[in-house]
Design a protein around this motif. Structure first.
Motif, PDB file in Angstrom:
ATOM      1  N   GLU A  50       0.731  -1.317  -0.040  1.00 58.20           N
ATOM      2  CA  GLU A  50       0.113   0.033   0.036  1.00 58.20           C
ATOM      3  C   GLU A  50       0.751   1.295   0.186  1.00 58.20           C
ATOM      4  O   GLU A  50       1.881   1.185   0.680  1.00 58.20           O
ATOM      5  CB  GLU A  50      -0.895  -0.056   1.161  1.00 58.20           C
ATOM      6  CG  GLU A  50      -2.015  -1.118   1.159  1.00 58.20           C
ATOM      7  CD  GLU A  50      -1.746  -2.507   1.283  1.00 58.20           C
ATOM      8  OE1 GLU A  50      -2.439  -3.279   1.251  1.00 58.20           O
ATOM      9  OE2 GLU A  50      -0.609  -2.591   1.911  1.00 58.20           O
ATOM     10  N   SER A 108      -2.140   5.298   2.679  1.00 57.02           N
ATOM     11  CA  SER A 108      -3.300   4.441   2.992  1.00 57.02           C
ATOM     12  C   SER A 108      -2.690   3.289   4.184  1.00 57.02           C
ATOM     13  O   SER A 108      -1.624   3.037   4.111  1.00 57.02           O
ATOM     14  CB  SER A 108      -3.773   3.506   1.965  1.00 57.02           C
ATOM     15  OG  SER A 108      -4.654   2.652   2.133  1.00 57.02           O
ATOM     16  N   LYS A 153     -13.696  -0.155   1.849  1.00 52.32           N
ATOM     17  CA  LYS A 153     -13.042   0.805   2.590  1.00 52.32           C
ATOM     18  C   LYS A 153     -14.130   1.175   3.643  1.00 52.32           C
ATOM     19  O   LYS A 153     -15.312   1.326   3.551  1.00 52.32           O
ATOM     20  CB  LYS A 153     -12.935   2.022   1.775  1.00 52.32           C
ATOM     21  CG  LYS A 153     -11.896   1.727   0.774  1.00 52.32           C
ATOM     22  CD  LYS A 153     -11.561   3.052   0.252  1.00 52.32           C
ATOM     23  CE  LYS A 153     -10.548   2.871  -1.041  1.00 52.32           C
ATOM     24  NZ  LYS A 153     -10.403   4.197  -1.934  1.00 52.32           N
TER      25      LYS A 153
END
Length: 368
Positions: free
Chosen positions: A132, A136, A231
């Motif tokens: 990532e 994030s 998310k």
């Protein structure tokens, strides 16, 4: 008990697709959409799979005598002495010998070198397994439920059971027996053929919850793997864009400069393994490899930068290669750390915590 795979007969047949594969029902709520994805993870394959001068100038006392006898002649006779000493390993200057390092000093230097080597290994290992960006947090599962298709029923069950054991050892929550699989390992004759079939018949497996295409890293070996994500904001609510493609996030408390406003969560993972990649491997090796691929977002090509011992190299090994028999201490240390770091920390902070945790775990283990 682990068994060795000698062959893995399976064939691809025409797959059928339920009409619900056309897309998500965004008005149905999170539970229904999670069930929708799990349904495809479970059902997408059940209709597509079957199975390394007398004076010796090389002696200090003779050379010293030679020098004293010829010093008044102002002849530069030092060169033959120095050359002789150099060729025999003797000291070039008897009056100024190099100080010897004490045993303790030598050991300290060796220990520092070893520590630096380990630090570099850990750095590259963590970098390869967590992909990532800086903005994030790392992707993690909330709960896992493994399912295997393509081998014999007994082998499928042993692999699934082993993945459950690895998850439990890493403190990853595991679903109850009989839960709908959200971590699927599928053994196939040709991964490319199966990948294209799935894209055609089950496109929902290639989109994240917000509708964006999933990332599938190209691999030269017998494996292809990817994750489907959603998310969650700090309150645990699922984020998705509105009709204009804009995602709004409300928050209170800690500034976004400190903690992320959301974190990616794996709704499911898919691993396609070609039959030829399993020859000579045990069910334990297959299961531990699959667990590491599912519980991390690894970029396989980055592993070449690290020589850390890991089960993740097993699929590209050859018959006779020295490969791990199971998950390594490095592997388990990574998983335990990755699933214990604060979930809303940015990935750079999470990786730093993981590196320290791996170093601590490895040093504790080696001191026993």
């Amino acid at each position: 008990m682990a068994t060795t795979i000698t062959n893995a007969p399976a064939h691809v047949m025409e797959a059928s697709c339920p009409s619900s594969a056309l897309g998500y029902d965004r008005t149905a709520g999170n539970d229904r959409n999670r069930t929708f994805v799990r349904k495809h993870l479970v059902g997408a394959f059940q209709d597509a799979i079957g199975n390394p001068s007398g004076l010796r100038l090389d002696r200090e006392e003779d050379c010293a005598e030679f020098l004293s006898n010829h010093v008044e002649r102002k002849i530069d006779v030092r060169l033959p002495c120095l050359l002789a000493f150099a060729l025999t390993g003797a000291s070039a200057s008897a009056q100024d010998p190099a100080p010897l390092k004490s045993p303790s000093e030598i050991l300290v230097i060796g220990d520092r070198e070893q520590q630096e080597k380990q630090r570099e290994q850990i750095q590259e290992f963590v970098r390869a397994l967590s992909t990532e960006g800086w903005d994030s947090p790392m992707t993690r599962f909330e709960k896992v439920c493994p399912g295997v298709i393509g081998l014999s029923p007994a082998q499928n069950l042993r692999i699934a059971a082993r993945i459950r054991a690895v998850a439990a050892a890493a403190n990853i929550e595991v679903g109850e027996d009989g839960c709908p699989p959200n971590l699927r390992i599928v053994v196939v004759p040709d991964k490319h053929e199966m990948l294209e079939l799935l894209k055609k018949k089950h496109p929902v497996l290639f989109r994240d919850y917000d509708g964006r295409p999933v990332e599938i890293v190209k691999e030269d070996g017998p494996v292809t793997a990817w994750h489907v994500r959603q998310k969650l904001d700090r309150r645990g609510n699922t984020l998705e864009p509105d009709s204009n493609g804009i995602t709004s996030i409300s928050f209170d408390g800690v500034s976004p400069r400190v903690l992320a406003l959301y974190r990616p969560v794996a709704m499911g993972s898919m691993i396609l393994i070609e039959q030829k990649g399993l020859v000579g491997l045990t069910t334990m090796q297959i299961a531990d490899y699959a667990a590491m691929r599912s519980f991390t977002t690894i970029y396989p090509h980055r592993l070449s930068r690290s020589n850390a011992p890991t089960i993740l190299r097993v699929m590209n090994s050859k018959i006779g290669d020295d490969t791990p028999l199971s998950l390594t201490r490095w592997d388990l240390a990574f998983l335990k750390a990755a699933y214990s770091v604060p979930p809303y920390n940015y990935s750079s902070a999470q990786r730093d915590r993981i590196r320290r945790a791996i170093k601590r775990d490895l040093n504790i283990e080696s001191s026993r």
